[in-house]
Write an enzyme that holds these catalytic residues in place. Sequence first.
Site, short mmCIF file in Angstrom:
data_model
loop_
_atom_site.label_atom_id
_atom_site.label_comp_id
_atom_site.label_asym_id
_atom_site.label_seq_id
_atom_site.Cartn_x
_atom_site.Cartn_y
_atom_site.Cartn_z
NE ARG A 178 6.21 6.57 0.67
CZ ARG A 178 5.32 6.41 1.65
NH1 ARG A 178 4.22 5.72 1.43
NH2 ARG A 178 5.51 6.96 2.83
CD GLN A 223 0.56 8.51 6.81
OE1 GLN A 223 0.02 9.37 7.51
NE2 GLN A 223 -0.01 7.36 6.56
NE ARG A 249 -5.30 8.44 10.85
CZ ARG A 249 -4.71 7.63 9.98
NH1 ARG A 249 -5.40 7.11 8.97
NH2 ARG A 249 -3.44 7.33 10.11
CB SER A 256 4.82 10.76 10.83
OG SER A 256 3.99 10.76 9.70
CE LYS A 283 -2.92 0.87 3.58
NZ LYS A 283 -2.78 2.25 4.07
CB SER A 284 3.79 2.32 2.03
OG SER A 284 3.19 2.37 3.29
CG ASP A 305 0.95 0.29 9.32
OD1 ASP A 305 0.57 1.08 10.21
OD2 ASP A 305 1.22 0.67 8.17
CE LYS A 364 -0.22 4.50 12.68
NZ LYS A 364 0.53 5.29 11.70
C1 S3P Z 1 2.59 5.04 6.13
C2 S3P Z 1 3.25 5.39 7.27
C3 S3P Z 1 2.77 5.01 8.62
C4 S3P Z 1 1.82 3.83 8.55
C5 S3P Z 1 0.77 4.02 7.50
C6 S3P Z 1 1.41 4.17 6.12
C7 S3P Z 1 3.13 5.51 4.84
O1 S3P Z 1 2.07 6.09 9.20
O2 S3P Z 1 1.24 3.59 9.80
O3 S3P Z 1 -0.10 2.91 7.46
O4 S3P Z 1 2.75 4.96 3.78
O5 S3P Z 1 3.95 6.44 4.86
P1 S3P Z 1 2.82 7.38 9.81
O6 S3P Z 1 3.75 7.87 8.79
O7 S3P Z 1 1.74 8.35 10.13
O8 S3P Z 1 3.50 6.88 11.03
#
Ligand code: S3P
Length: 428
Positions: free
Chosen positions: A26, A168, A121, A166, A21-22, A315, A342
């Site tokens: 991207r 993200q 969030r 984070s 997913k991550s 996760d 989350k």
């Molecule tokens: C993610 C980063 C994590 C993770 C999320 C996906 C990402 O969150 O828990 O499911 O794709 O960068 P945070 O960056 O908020 O910790």
Amino acid sequence: MEITVEPVETIRGQIRVPGDKSISHRALLLSSLAEEPVEIEGLLKAADISSTQKCLQDLGTGFVEEKGRLKVSGQGLRGFKEPQVYLDAGNSGTTARLLAGLLAGQPFISTLTGDESLRRRPMKRVTEPLRQMGASISGREDSASLPLTIRGGSLVPISYSLPVASAQVKSALLIAALYCRGITSVIDPFNTRDHTERALRHLGADIKTAGRRIMVQGPARLAGGRFSVPGDISAAAFFIVAAALTPRGELYIENLGVNPTRSGLLDLLKQMGADLRLLNERERCGEPVADLLVKGGRNLRGIKCGGEIIPRLIDEIPALAVAALFAGGETTIRGASELRVKETDRIRALAVELRKMGARIKERPDGLVIEGGAKLNGARCHSHGDHRMAMALATAALFAESESIIEGAEAVKVSFPNFFNLLKKVAS
Ligand code: S3P
């Protein structure tokens, strides 16, 4: 939607799990910034990724699916158009936060929103540094939550140390950095997942890392090419735990992403006594990939975990909690208060729902204390609208004495729509 989960004797087979997913987020987002077309294979097909794709479409990026691959007509850093609609990130924190970085670079107004869970969030962590870079952002409680209205434009480089672990936030800043003239530095004291750094390098951006400091030289020019998205270790986590817990369990998971910033669960399960073997280790488009063989039947031991490993398995804690229920002794998870923000408060939700099955599990402000060796009874449990909760509860239910019902099971559509079918395929 309710799903009934029956107890199993074993988990066996050879599987592939959906795309990471991550990395999928991207691949879509950075491809849309490229000057030339990009072809993506293995992209996750799930609600969170559709949210990213739809937002990028609303900003003018073109996508064509052909023979199972997605062609993205990148429009360069400055080819986006002002959206005519609100950009809706749905349930996806990654969409909202990474997109905020992209929107901060655009000389037009856009409004970013999300579903009820996402609107609760925290967003200050990303709006604060993007404002420091020069973006104008407004929203409720001084831009602490969605919806946010962003007018970007001429950004300036900053040096920023992440106050929360984070990836993200880090990624949003690295994306905004592409628009700055000069070097933006982001210091990541937590070693959060590094997919953005790898993907940017893969597309030819000028990005360097020195210890915990990541430096991007802007303005950037991203080239086209291809992405190959490996299987998602966060999705595989539930299958890995299930196979490790069954006496004759044997599961071969092909083409799995094993980036070290994501593979903390494998290290911990091994420490707990599980038999896990990485095979055919290789690299694909800048990401480490391998096949994973999981053999069940070993007795697991409880473990204490906290500190640096937490971002590497944040996760996977719902899956780890399930493994801990069946390990000998106590498992303590600390330093994981991020779980409270989350898709739902996962610390509370895990404690409340697993207790319904008879688990002995205590909530701590930043984690959980789980007493292993419990006999679980089948129960009626609720996902709290959170995909990883639905999958964790289903995994625990495999080892209960009688059938369980998972309410809100449709939440799996966010990251793993085929979860229950795949589980049926390997369970016997
Ligand atoms: C993610 C980063 C994590 C993770 C999320 C996906 C990402 O969150 O828990 O499911 O794709 O960068 P945070 O960056 O908020 O910790």
